[in-house]
Design an enzyme around this catalytic site. Sequence first.
Site, short mmCIF file in Angstrom:
data_model
loop_
_atom_site.label_atom_id
_atom_site.label_comp_id
_atom_site.label_asym_id
_atom_site.label_seq_id
_atom_site.Cartn_x
_atom_site.Cartn_y
_atom_site.Cartn_z
N HIS A 1 0.82 -1.09 -0.07
CA HIS A 1 0.01 0.07 0.11
C HIS A 1 1.12 1.17 -0.03
O HIS A 1 1.80 1.36 0.82
CB HIS A 1 -0.86 -0.09 1.17
CG HIS A 1 -1.92 1.13 1.05
ND1 HIS A 1 -2.45 1.79 2.52
CD2 HIS A 1 -2.54 1.67 0.43
CE1 HIS A 1 -3.14 2.52 2.28
NE2 HIS A 1 -3.31 2.72 0.94
N ASP B 1 8.22 7.89 -20.11
CA ASP B 1 8.76 8.06 -21.74
C ASP B 1 10.43 7.88 -21.88
O ASP B 1 10.77 7.51 -20.65
CB ASP B 1 8.15 9.63 -22.23
CG ASP B 1 8.78 10.51 -21.50
OD1 ASP B 1 10.07 10.29 -21.16
OD2 ASP B 1 8.28 11.44 -21.56
#
Length: 132
Positions: free
Chosen positions: A20, A28
Amino acid sequence: MKKHGILNSHISKILSDLGHTDYIVVADIGLPIPSGVPKIDLALTYGIPAFQQVVDLIADDMVIEKVILAEEIRTDNVPQANYMEKKFLGTPMEWCTHEKFKELSRHAKVIIRTGEATPYANCILQAGVHFG
């Protein structure tokens, strides 16, 4: 052999190991990779695989409670910003400067590098919890 889902063993393992609030980054080709953060390099050539393809596959397999994006995507890459807002409609989104984004990426469990060659096509996906 797996029947469906993500076949890349490195990505599959990372997703299985997330706790969590852990971060992963989908990036990119231009995002700098901070020292010490593991990189899974999927880039084959410019544009392959595309940022959206990788995000779609990961989102199908990961509980995502928050998405973090650089503010600059809103002006410098409107198609990717629109995609992210539509894709994660109903999921909290946080916007920060690209410099802050790069700082946050230092805390990622992994950076997954795509072949995407458009500006600011990067996101941090914060893991949620799936009970039930």
